[in-house]
Design a protein around this motif. Structure first.
Motif, PDB file in Angstrom:
ATOM      1  N   TYR A  90     -10.878 -18.452   0.997  1.00  0.00           N
ATOM      2  CA  TYR A  90     -10.353 -17.245   0.374  1.00  0.00           C
ATOM      3  C   TYR A  90     -10.547 -16.071   1.332  1.00  0.00           C
ATOM      4  O   TYR A  90     -11.235 -16.175   2.354  1.00  0.00           O
ATOM      5  N   PHE A  91      -9.965 -14.958   0.969  1.00  0.00           N
ATOM      6  CA  PHE A  91     -10.043 -13.787   1.845  1.00  0.00           C
ATOM      7  C   PHE A  91     -11.486 -13.405   2.156  1.00  0.00           C
ATOM      8  O   PHE A  91     -11.822 -13.078   3.297  1.00  0.00           O
ATOM      9  N   GLU A  92     -12.379 -13.460   1.152  1.00  0.00           N
ATOM     10  CA  GLU A  92     -13.758 -13.037   1.397  1.00  0.00           C
ATOM     11  C   GLU A  92     -14.434 -13.924   2.443  1.00  0.00           C
ATOM     12  O   GLU A  92     -15.312 -13.465   3.177  1.00  0.00           O
ATOM     13  N   ASP A  93     -14.047 -15.204   2.511  1.00  0.00           N
ATOM     14  CA  ASP A  93     -14.632 -16.081   3.526  1.00  0.00           C
ATOM     15  C   ASP A  93     -14.320 -15.562   4.929  1.00  0.00           C
ATOM     16  O   ASP A  93     -15.187 -15.551   5.814  1.00  0.00           O
ATOM     17  N   TYR A  94     -13.087 -15.153   5.142  1.00  0.00           N
ATOM     18  CA  TYR A  94     -12.689 -14.602   6.439  1.00  0.00           C
ATOM     19  C   TYR A  94     -13.415 -13.284   6.717  1.00  0.00           C
ATOM     20  O   TYR A  94     -13.970 -13.080   7.805  1.00  0.00           O
ATOM     21  N   ALA A  95     -13.393 -12.375   5.733  1.00  0.00           N
ATOM     22  CA  ALA A  95     -13.968 -11.047   5.950  1.00  0.00           C
ATOM     23  C   ALA A  95     -15.456 -11.129   6.277  1.00  0.00           C
ATOM     24  O   ALA A  95     -15.941 -10.476   7.219  1.00  0.00           O
ATOM     25  N   LYS A  99     -24.809 -10.101  22.639  1.00  0.00           N
ATOM     26  CA  LYS A  99     -23.970  -9.602  23.736  1.00  0.00           C
ATOM     27  C   LYS A  99     -23.145 -10.732  24.363  1.00  0.00           C
ATOM     28  O   LYS A  99     -23.104 -10.893  25.597  1.00  0.00           O
ATOM     29  N   GLU A 100     -22.494 -11.511  23.463  1.00  0.00           N
ATOM     30  CA  GLU A 100     -21.639 -12.606  23.906  1.00  0.00           C
ATOM     31  C   GLU A 100     -20.226 -12.359  23.409  1.00  0.00           C
ATOM     32  O   GLU A 100     -19.971 -12.320  22.208  1.00  0.00           O
ATOM     33  N   ASP A 101     -19.297 -12.202  24.326  1.00  0.00           N
ATOM     34  CA  ASP A 101     -17.919 -11.849  23.986  1.00  0.00           C
ATOM     35  C   ASP A 101     -17.172 -12.966  23.266  1.00  0.00           C
ATOM     36  O   ASP A 101     -16.139 -12.708  22.639  1.00  0.00           O
ATOM     37  N   SER A 102     -17.659 -14.197  23.353  1.00  0.00           N
ATOM     38  CA  SER A 102     -16.961 -15.297  22.685  1.00  0.00           C
ATOM     39  C   SER A 102     -16.926 -15.086  21.175  1.00  0.00           C
ATOM     40  O   SER A 102     -15.941 -15.439  20.512  1.00  0.00           O
ATOM     41  N   TYR A 103     -17.986 -14.489  20.634  1.00  0.00           N
ATOM     42  CA  TYR A 103     -18.005 -14.233  19.184  1.00  0.00           C
ATOM     43  C   TYR A 103     -17.080 -13.072  18.831  1.00  0.00           C
ATOM     44  O   TYR A 103     -16.471 -13.066  17.758  1.00  0.00           O
ATOM     45  N   LEU A 104     -16.964 -12.097  19.713  1.00  0.00           N
ATOM     46  CA  LEU A 104     -16.010 -11.016  19.491  1.00  0.00           C
ATOM     47  C   LEU A 104     -14.584 -11.563  19.498  1.00  0.00           C
ATOM     48  O   LEU A 104     -13.748 -11.187  18.664  1.00  0.00           O
ATOM     49  N   GLN A 105     -14.303 -12.470  20.418  1.00  0.00           N
ATOM     50  CA  GLN A 105     -12.971 -13.070  20.476  1.00  0.00           C
ATOM     51  C   GLN A 105     -12.677 -13.872  19.213  1.00  0.00           C
ATOM     52  O   GLN A 105     -11.568 -13.797  18.657  1.00  0.00           O
ATOM     53  N   ALA A 106     -13.675 -14.624  18.727  1.00  0.00           N
ATOM     54  CA  ALA A 106     -13.481 -15.382  17.484  1.00  0.00           C
ATOM     55  C   ALA A 106     -13.224 -14.437  16.315  1.00  0.00           C
ATOM     56  O   ALA A 106     -12.387 -14.721  15.440  1.00  0.00           O
ATOM     57  N   ALA A 107     -13.921 -13.298  16.288  1.00  0.00           N
ATOM     58  CA  ALA A 107     -13.709 -12.313  15.222  1.00  0.00           C
ATOM     59  C   ALA A 107     -12.290 -11.762  15.270  1.00  0.00           C
ATOM     60  O   ALA A 107     -11.629 -11.603  14.237  1.00  0.00           O
ATOM     61  N   LYS A 108     -11.800 -11.461  16.472  1.00  0.00           N
ATOM     62  CA  LYS A 108     -10.433 -10.943  16.610  1.00  0.00           C
ATOM     63  C   LYS A 108      -9.408 -11.973  16.150  1.00  0.00           C
ATOM     64  O   LYS A 108      -8.421 -11.641  15.466  1.00  0.00           O
ATOM     65  N   GLU A 109      -9.620 -13.235  16.504  1.00  0.00           N
ATOM     66  CA  GLU A 109      -8.688 -14.288  16.104  1.00  0.00           C
ATOM     67  C   GLU A 109      -8.663 -14.460  14.588  1.00  0.00           C
ATOM     68  O   GLU A 109      -7.584 -14.608  13.993  1.00  0.00           O
ATOM     69  N   LEU A 110      -9.831 -14.431  13.967  1.00  0.00           N
ATOM     70  CA  LEU A 110      -9.879 -14.551  12.510  1.00  0.00           C
ATOM     71  C   LEU A 110      -9.251 -13.335  11.835  1.00  0.00           C
ATOM     72  O   LEU A 110      -8.625 -13.458  10.780  1.00  0.00           O
ATOM     73  N   THR A 111      -9.415 -12.160  12.434  1.00  0.00           N
ATOM     74  CA  THR A 111      -8.806 -10.954  11.866  1.00  0.00           C
ATOM     75  C   THR A 111      -7.285 -11.073  11.867  1.00  0.00           C
ATOM     76  O   THR A 111      -6.615 -10.705  10.887  1.00  0.00           O
ATOM     77  N   ALA A 112      -6.730 -11.583  12.950  1.00  0.00           N
ATOM     78  CA  ALA A 112      -5.274 -11.778  13.010  1.00  0.00           C
ATOM     79  C   ALA A 112      -4.818 -12.802  11.985  1.00  0.00           C
ATOM     80  O   ALA A 112      -3.798 -12.607  11.302  1.00  0.00           O
ATOM     81  N   LYS A 113      -5.559 -13.900  11.840  1.00  0.00           N
ATOM     82  CA  LYS A 113      -5.211 -14.928  10.857  1.00  0.00           C
ATOM     83  C   LYS A 113      -5.323 -14.368   9.437  1.00  0.00           C
ATOM     84  O   LYS A 113      -4.488 -14.665   8.565  1.00  0.00           O
ATOM     85  N   THR A 114      -6.328 -13.528   9.195  1.00  0.00           N
ATOM     86  CA  THR A 114      -6.523 -12.929   7.878  1.00  0.00           C
ATOM     87  C   THR A 114      -5.336 -12.061   7.494  1.00  0.00           C
ATOM     88  O   THR A 114      -4.846 -12.116   6.357  1.00  0.00           O
ATOM     89  N   LYS A 115      -4.871 -11.253   8.430  1.00  0.00           N
ATOM     90  CA  LYS A 115      -3.724 -10.387   8.139  1.00  0.00           C
ATOM     91  C   LYS A 115      -2.481 -11.215   7.846  1.00  0.00           C
ATOM     92  O   LYS A 115      -1.690 -10.896   6.944  1.00  0.00           O
ATOM     93  N   GLN A 116      -2.318 -12.304   8.568  1.00  0.00           N
ATOM     94  CA  GLN A 116      -1.166 -13.186   8.371  1.00  0.00           C
ATOM     95  C   GLN A 116      -1.182 -13.823   6.981  1.00  0.00           C
ATOM     96  O   GLN A 116      -0.139 -13.928   6.314  1.00  0.00           O
ATOM     97  N   LEU A 117      -2.348 -14.236   6.509  1.00  0.00           N
ATOM     98  CA  LEU A 117      -2.451 -14.992   5.262  1.00  0.00           C
ATOM     99  C   LEU A 117      -2.546 -14.114   4.020  1.00  0.00           C
ATOM    100  O   LEU A 117      -2.059 -14.500   2.950  1.00  0.00           O
ATOM    101  N   GLY A 136      -0.348  -2.631   0.736  1.00  0.00           N
ATOM    102  CA  GLY A 136      -1.570  -2.621   1.515  1.00  0.00           C
ATOM    103  C   GLY A 136      -2.697  -3.340   0.807  1.00  0.00           C
ATOM    104  O   GLY A 136      -2.621  -3.669  -0.381  1.00  0.00           O
ATOM    105  N   GLY A 137      -3.772  -3.602   1.530  1.00  0.00           N
ATOM    106  CA  GLY A 137      -4.895  -4.335   0.962  1.00  0.00           C
ATOM    107  C   GLY A 137      -4.702  -5.833   1.122  1.00  0.00           C
ATOM    108  O   GLY A 137      -3.600  -6.324   1.363  1.00  0.00           O
ATOM    109  N   TYR A 138      -5.813  -6.561   0.997  1.00  0.00           N
ATOM    110  CA  TYR A 138      -5.794  -8.006   1.181  1.00  0.00           C
ATOM    111  C   TYR A 138      -5.875  -8.717  -0.177  1.00  0.00           C
ATOM    112  O   TYR A 138      -6.741  -8.408  -1.003  1.00  0.00           O
ATOM    113  N   TYR A 139      -4.977  -9.675  -0.395  1.00  0.00           N
ATOM    114  CA  TYR A 139      -5.071 -10.534  -1.575  1.00  0.00           C
ATOM    115  C   TYR A 139      -6.268 -11.472  -1.430  1.00  0.00           C
ATOM    116  O   TYR A 139      -6.678 -11.821  -0.323  1.00  0.00           O
ATOM    117  N   PHE A 140      -6.793 -11.920  -2.561  1.00  0.00           N
ATOM    118  CA  PHE A 140      -7.949 -12.826  -2.548  1.00  0.00           C
ATOM    119  C   PHE A 140      -7.543 -14.234  -2.131  1.00  0.00           C
ATOM    120  O   PHE A 140      -8.313 -14.956  -1.498  1.00  0.00           O
TER     121      PHE A 140
END
Length: 753
Positions: free
Chosen positions: A482-487, A501-519, A526-530
């Protein structure tokens, strides 16, 4: 009567589930179905109503109802004949739980678990309740069967009305968009609200039962950084009182879910992962502000308990520990004097008795009562060390010696049931808490725990297309997230990036943010559905109201601001602003319900709250009491009568005809007792309410003690010499027949001449 089918005389369709809660019911004689088309088709084909019975594996009253009702062969036979029965784990299906909890609240004006909702074959609700005693439940099944077979028209008409109301309520929240950002005055309004309801003697907000209200604490801790000392006092006062109370497991670390009393001494004993995460973060942030070793020790106790008892060998975090052992709530945690003597040497026992108290656990009629009492701390360890002329380090050694011995003794007891499913959203909360603790305390072990848990989720609950699963257990991931899992995961990943201080986790966060907006993003309002919309329920929800955990939309707003702070990319801030505007009208009307969203707004605006006295009236931020009804009970106060340094003020309740309020104490722990308190600004007032004699009333729950009509409750108050500002606080729950409204709270100013 309680039935036990330990020999597994029956097995139903739940046996194939991965949910610990559903598996607990897999050997009931009830012909349970999991949520799904097979059950819906059966109801349509046989023209039967459906029971949706919703709970979770560590829910005490769910266990009681199973023992009393669902293990009863006669009641099961009646259910199997009359209805189609569906059992739902609310932690696996929070969307279904939320939807039908609204139905229960609309019909009964209260809610809780187990939540039992009767619906038509097309899943529209027509009757609901929480816990039912066996006789009442049997009678209800028979009545529903009779009405359904004789004339379905009124039930279906009721179902249509309720379904329409639920859809309307959810659509109002979905379409609460404003054309501009909510005003910064909401921050001041929310601080004012918590100030009004803060218990300056015992900590916490509102009256018993007392919940930690982590959303409030985290908001206040952040607000105090903007030079508001009142916020720090409220947060620190609450966290310190909780740390001393029995809600805090002094032996094993961590916190129970809530306290049944105002002093935080008697807990409801279940331990939830989300409580450990949110309180772990709160005590960490308090330590970052205070540098007090007591605050650090409480935080470390939470994290060490989580690593010891709630962590999978590969890093993911389990969901919960039950409140009961062998049908006795608190059996694992309570201590008799004989057990303490046996576990401790003479010196440790003497030290414990000097520094800790033992609180009696109230009996629940008809339920097994635990032998033993609950440990609570008399005063913080640093304070007692100073009073005794000891160094803090020496006091810690004495405490650790006693608690280690007690834990070793307790480890020999049967451990409460562990719900070992791994939930993505709750893991996100705990990853965030561990990462912050590693950063603020300089503890690499905590940072590593956050990293291992994040790696576990990304390896085991992430699909090849980048989307997530909701739960994992015994090697199997299932249910689309559900949306809360992503957020929550995005927030956790960003916090690891900051701590490690590891950028790999920042990159994973960005990828999930893009997927969240898509879904989940609503392009129109506006706003995210559950949900992602692939399964059709009555309405697609877009939740921003906080519950026991922060809302997904609020956490997403925080995560977007984190991304903006880390990267400096204005796009993240713009996305956060669009999210605030999506719920702008709703937040402005009722900021308390959107505390975590207002917390994010505080960060966005970077506005220091003005002093309360300097505020100008603003009708747009008038607070509405969420989930409170005062229609049937009016409350006032008498003129205080002084006698030396004490006075007596009387609370005056006027209860509408046909209604009653629960006596003090209430007859069952799921009923809210009528309670009266008096607050004074210094917090030094001593209060002694005298509750009137109640009378018994016959209800479907059995005989209960109640107050009716006009009720007077005198309160004797012993005051400090400089007392000026008194407030009378009253809490009551109005009931009629088998229906109880949500409890109401009143604050009545008391004038001192």
């Amino acid at each position: 009567m309680t039935f036990s089918l330990s020999t597994h005389a029956a097995t139903n369709r739940l046996i194939d589930s991965s949910s610990p809660y559903l598996l607990q019911h897999a050997h009931n004689p009830v012909d349970w179905y999991p949520w799904g088309e097979e059950a819906f088709a059966k109801a349509r084909k046989e023209n039967k109503p459906i029971l949706l019975s919703i709970g979770y594996s560590t829910c005490y009253w769910c266990h009681v109802m199973e023992r009393e009702i669902f293990e009863n062969p006669e009641i099961a036979k009646l259910m199997n004949k009359s209805i189609v029965s569906i059992k739902i784990d609310r932690e696996q299906r929070p969307d279904v739980d939320d939807l039908y909890m609204i139905a229960t609240q609309l019909m009964t004006q209260s809610g809780g678990w187990p939540n039992n909702v009767f619906v038509t074959p097309d899943l529209k609700p027509f009757y609901a309740g929480t816990y039912f005693p066996p006789a009442a439940f049997s009678s209800l099944i028979q009545q529903i069967h009779y009405v359904w077979t004789q004339d379905q028209v009124p039930l279906k008409a009721q179902a249509e009305r309720l379904a329409s109301a639920i859809i309307r309520i959810k659509q109002q929240e979905n379409n609460a968009q404003s054309s501009s950002l909510p005003g910064s005055r909401l921050v001041e309004a929310l601080i004012s609200h918590f100030s009004d309801y803060y218990d300056n003697r015992l900590g916490g907000f509102y009256q018993a039962p007392k919940f930690p209200n982590e959303d409030a604490l985290l908001f206040l801790l952040d607000a105090c950084r903007l030079a508001n000392n009142t916020c720090l006092e409220m947060a620190r006062g609450t966290l310190e009182k909780m740390a001393a109370g029995g809600i805090h497991d002094h032996v094993g670390g961590g916190f129970h879910r809530y306290a049944t009393d105002a002093q935080w001494r008697i807990p409801h004993f279940e331990k939830m992962l989300y409580n450990q995460a949110l309180l772990g973060r709160a005590y960490t942030e308090l330590y970052a502000l205070s540098s007090k070793p007591d605050d650090r020790a409480v935080a470390e106790g939470i994290f060490d308990f989580t690593l010891r008892q709630m962590t999978h060998k590969d890093g993911g975090f389990y969901s919960a520990l039950d409140a009961e052992t062998d049908a006795v709530e608190g059996a694992y945690y309570a201590w008799t004097d004989a057990e303490l003597h046996e576990a401790l040497d003479t010196d440790s026992y003497a030290w414990l008795m000097q520094h800790y108290g033992l609180a009696e656990i109230p009996k629940i009629p008809g339920h097994k009562h635990v032998d033993g009492r609950v440990l609570y701390l008399i005063q913080p360890l640093s304070g007692s060390a100073t009073a005794e002329g000891l160094s803090y380090e020496d006091a810690v050694k004495k405490q650790q010696a006693a608690m280690t011995a007690l834990r070793e003794s307790r480890d020999k007891r049967k451990l409460p049931h562990l719900d070992n499913k791994i939930i993505t959203s709750w893991n996100g909360l705990m990853i965030d808490a561990f990462a912050r603790a590693g950063q603020y305390m300089g503890n690499p072990e905590y940072t590593e725990a956050a990293r291992r848990a994040a790696d576990f989720i990304l390896s085991n609950l992430r699909k090849q297309d980048g989307s997530l699963y909701r739960t994992w257990r015994d090697g199997k991931a299932e249910i689309a997230a559900y949306f809360e899992d992503y957020a929550f995961m995005i927030q956790g990943l960003v916090s690891i990036c900051r701590a490690a201080k590891e950028d790999s986790y920042l990159q994973a966060a960005k990828e999930l943010t893009a997927k969240t907006k898509q879904l989940f993003w609503d392009e129109k309002y506006g706003g995210y559905y559950f949900t992602d919309g692939t399964e059709q329920l009555l309405v697609r929800m877009k939740n921003a109201v906080d519950s026991a955990i922060p809302s997904g939309n609020a956490v997403m707003a925080q995560a977007l601001l984190d991304l903006y702070e880390i990267t400096g990319d204005a796009e993240w801030k713009q996305q956060a602003e669009a999210l605030f505007m999506a719920f702008g009208k709703a937040i402005t009307e009722n900021p308390r319900a959107y505390t975590h969203m207002v917390h994010a707004l505080l960060r966005l605006n970077h506005v220091a709250p003005a002093a309360k006295a300097a505020q100008q009236p603003d009708e747009a931020v008038t607070l509405r009491e969420a989930m409170v009804t005062k229609t049937y009970v009016k409350v006032g106060a008498s003129e205080p009568k002084r006698e030396g340094n004490s006075l007596t003020v009387t609370a005056l309740l006027d209860i509408a005809k046909g209604w009653h309020v629960n006596a003090n104490p209430a007859s069952f722990d799921f009923l809210i007792s009528t309670s009266v308190d008096v607050r004074e600004d210094s917090g030094k007032a001593e209060v002694e309410p005298v509750y009137p004699k109640a009378h018994a009333m016959a209800t479907p729950l059995g005989d209960i003690k109640v107050y009716e009509g006009k009720v007077s409750i005198p309160v004797k108050v012993t005051l400090p010499g400089n007392a000026e500002n008194l407030r009378l606080l009253v809490r009551a729950q109005a009931c009629k027949d088998a229906t109880c409204l949500a409890p109401s709270d009143w604050i009545v100013p008391v004038k001192l001449k």
